[in-house]
Write an enzyme that holds these catalytic residues in place. Sequence first.
Site, short mmCIF file in Angstrom:
data_model
loop_
_atom_site.label_atom_id
_atom_site.label_comp_id
_atom_site.label_asym_id
_atom_site.label_seq_id
_atom_site.Cartn_x
_atom_site.Cartn_y
_atom_site.Cartn_z
N SER A 57 3.73 -30.82 15.83
CA SER A 57 3.99 -32.09 15.99
C SER A 57 5.46 -32.40 16.63
O SER A 57 5.57 -33.61 17.29
CB SER A 57 4.18 -32.75 14.44
OG SER A 57 2.57 -32.81 14.06
N HIS A 88 12.95 -28.71 6.44
CA HIS A 88 12.12 -28.79 7.85
C HIS A 88 11.20 -29.88 7.95
O HIS A 88 11.06 -30.44 8.73
CB HIS A 88 11.21 -27.66 7.87
CG HIS A 88 10.38 -27.45 9.17
ND1 HIS A 88 9.17 -27.79 9.22
CD2 HIS A 88 10.63 -26.97 10.33
CE1 HIS A 88 8.56 -27.43 10.19
NE2 HIS A 88 9.61 -27.10 11.28
#
Length: 157
Positions: A57, A88
């Site tokens: 992504s 993250h």
Amino acid sequence: MSGHGAPSLSTDASGAKVAIVASSWHTAVMDGLVAGAQLALADAHASDVTLIRTAGSFELPLVAKAAAEAEYDVVIALGVIIRGGTPHFEYVSSAATDGLSRASLDTGVPIGFGLLTCDTEEQALDRAGLADSREDKGREAAEAALASWATLGWLRG
């Protein structure tokens, strides 16, 4: 249910050149999102459709912008980020979201936002447009991008 109140969008996309830019992580979710977008495009009579895969992504904004610059009329960005135990999730979600918005604004090409940011895999599966899903975010992203394309065409004359 987050899809409650969603508009019913219908656009004739005959003649539109469309790119679906989809990440590769979480295969079952991504297969559902891509299938939903493809079905929406077929229902809108879009016949010039290219599927472009990215590693993840985080890479969606760059590839979506490149597709827009390669003269695609509509880009649909599809991905999924599932929260883990580190920061993250926040970094990738923020970067991908901001990057997709910037890519659309910089190019003037509508980019459908089909990036799922979920706490669990179950939430992602429930939004993936699968047989037992409650929502189809791939379809929704495609319909929204096509509606924006039609509106921009009207505005630009």
